[in-house]
Design an enzyme around this catalytic site. Structure first.
Site, PDB file in Angstrom:
ATOM      1  N   ASP A 192      -9.505  12.132   1.775  1.00 38.45           N
ATOM      2  CA  ASP A 192      -9.239  12.483   0.380  1.00 38.45           C
ATOM      3  C   ASP A 192     -10.523  12.485  -0.448  1.00 38.45           C
ATOM      4  OD1 ASP A 192      -6.588  12.558   1.119  1.00 38.45           O
ATOM      5  OD2 ASP A 192      -5.987  10.789  -0.034  1.00 38.45           O
TER       6      ASP A 192
ATOM      7  N   HIS B  92      -9.527   6.253   5.329  1.00 38.85           N
ATOM      8  CA  HIS B  92      -9.351   5.219   4.306  1.00 38.85           C
ATOM      9  C   HIS B  92      -7.971   4.596   4.446  1.00 38.85           C
ATOM     10  CE1 HIS B  92      -7.588   8.695   2.271  1.00 38.85           C
ATOM     11  NE2 HIS B  92      -7.138   7.939   1.279  1.00 38.85           N
TER      12      HIS B  92
ATOM     13  N   HIS C 118     -12.953   7.757  -4.005  1.00 32.42           N
ATOM     14  CA  HIS C 118     -11.482   7.769  -3.996  1.00 32.42           C
ATOM     15  C   HIS C 118     -10.981   6.348  -3.733  1.00 32.42           C
ATOM     16  CE1 HIS C 118      -7.412   9.211  -3.252  1.00 32.42           C
ATOM     17  NE2 HIS C 118      -7.434   8.711  -2.035  1.00 32.42           N
TER      18      HIS C 118
ATOM     19  N   ASP D 230      -0.543   6.942   3.192  1.00 31.55           N
ATOM     20  CA  ASP D 230      -0.330   8.293   3.720  1.00 31.55           C
ATOM     21  C   ASP D 230      -1.455   8.717   4.670  1.00 31.55           C
ATOM     22  OD1 ASP D 230      -1.999   8.443   1.357  1.00 31.55           O
ATOM     23  OD2 ASP D 230      -1.727  10.614   1.387  1.00 31.55           O
ATOM     24  N   HIS D 231      -2.290   7.737   5.072  1.00 35.97           N
ATOM     25  CA  HIS D 231      -3.352   7.987   6.057  1.00 35.97           C
ATOM     26  C   HIS D 231      -3.307   6.992   7.212  1.00 35.97           C
ATOM     27  CE1 HIS D 231      -5.491  10.919   3.407  1.00 35.97           C
ATOM     28  NE2 HIS D 231      -4.678  10.311   2.550  1.00 35.97           N
TER      29      HIS D 231
ATOM     30  N   HIS E  65      -5.207   4.181   2.510  1.00 32.22           N
ATOM     31  CA  HIS E  65      -3.950   4.566   1.861  1.00 32.22           C
ATOM     32  C   HIS E  65      -2.840   4.804   2.889  1.00 32.22           C
ATOM     33  CE1 HIS E  65      -5.987   5.893  -2.157  1.00 32.22           C
ATOM     34  NE2 HIS E  65      -5.637   4.618  -2.163  1.00 32.22           N
TER      35      HIS E  65
ATOM     36  N   HIS F  44      -4.921  16.977   2.496  1.00 33.16           N
ATOM     37  CA  HIS F  44      -3.794  17.436   1.668  1.00 33.16           C
ATOM     38  C   HIS F  44      -3.883  18.937   1.400  1.00 33.16           C
ATOM     39  CE1 HIS F  44      -2.114  13.482   0.518  1.00 33.16           C
ATOM     40  NE2 HIS F  44      -3.373  13.055   0.583  1.00 33.16           N
TER      41      HIS F  44
HETATM   42 FE    FE Z   1      -3.964  10.980   0.745  1.00 33.50          FE
HETATM   43 ZN    ZN Z   2      -5.887   8.646  -0.410  1.00 33.83          ZN
END
Ligand code: FE
Ligand code: ZN
Length: 256
Positions: A134, A57, A115, A61-62, A59, A172
């Protein structure tokens, strides 16, 4: 067919990035590169050359390492068709039911919104590996930023009946906090009590609790268990529809 070698890289405060390497062809994918430096260093230390990025996805942090890693390696970026506009550098768009082949390893793509509205997961069945970003966490699930409880439950339902030995490579290390919540809604689940003791011991030694197996998740993850009489009793919804029990459980976690 080929069994992937998988290497876990802890980055930022609690993210896991993965390298998945096909020993037959040398193809190596980074799954959800939050950052660049530690990922490049890890690949170099393994002697692997990055050929692909697989995003679950959009985001940051990905996908934070997408463009730098692509610039450095010329790799191919694979991501969700439904979210192509938000995946930096995307080359290949995949969607629910698609197969995507990394070297000699085949994956099946699942569209799992909830998400985010474009989230996907990659299941490499011959490697017993699910990269679910996530969507599912050890004893938890992602927050519903862009989806409804019904959507997320439908998404998790696509994943929950995969083989029990499937390893859950989530993005995570949230396990301990998730487990505390899980215990609050299923205090008498003996599998959960036993798992939490193991998780606490691992975290005390600063060891990862990820991956788990899907069999463990089915036994202990409250977000896969809206049909559990124990959980239904705690939330006061005995016999209710799984979507409604899931929604109530997710709402309680948000306020836990
Ligand atoms: Fe994440
Ligand atoms: Zn995420």
């Amino acid at each position: 067919m080929s069994r992937l070698e998988i290497h876990q890289i802890p980055v930022l405060s609690d993210n896991y990035v993965y390298l998945a390497h096909c020993p037959a062809t040398g193809d190596t994918a980074v799954i959800d590169p939050a950052v660049t430096g530690p990922v490049m260093d890890a690949a170099k230390a393994k002697g692997w050359t990055i050929t692909h990025i697989l995003n679950t996805h959009h985001h940051g942090d990905h996908t934070g390492g997408n463009l730098e890693i692509k610039a450095a390696t010329g790799c191919t970026i694979v991501g969700p068709k439904a979210d192509r506009a938000r995946i930096p550098g995307i080359d290949v768009e995949v969607d629910d039911g698609d197969s995507y082949r990394l070297g000699e390893a085949d994956s099946k793509v699942f569209f799992v919104p909830g998400h985010t509205r474009g989230h996907i997961a990659y299941w490499f069945g011959d490697s017993d590996a699910l990269f679910c970003g996530d969507t599912m966490f050890a004893m938890g699930c992602g927050r519903l930023f862009e989806g409804t409880p019904a959507q997320m439950w439908h998404s998790l339902s696509k994943l929950k009946d995969l083989p029990g030995e499937t390893r859950i490579f989530c993005a995570h290390e949230y396990t301990q906090a998730n487990g505390r919540f899980a215990l609050s809604v299923e205090p008498d689940n003996t599998d959960l009590v036993a798992r939490m003791a193991e998780v606490d011991a691992k975290r005390a030694r600063d060891e990862p609790t990820v991956p788990s197996t899907l069999a463990e998740e089915r036994a202990t993850n409250p977000f896969l268990r809206p049909d559990s009489p124990l959980l239904q009793k705690t939330v006061g919804m005995v016999g209710a529809d799984p979507v409604d029990v899931f929604a109530e459980t997710r709402a309680r976690k948000d306020n836990f």
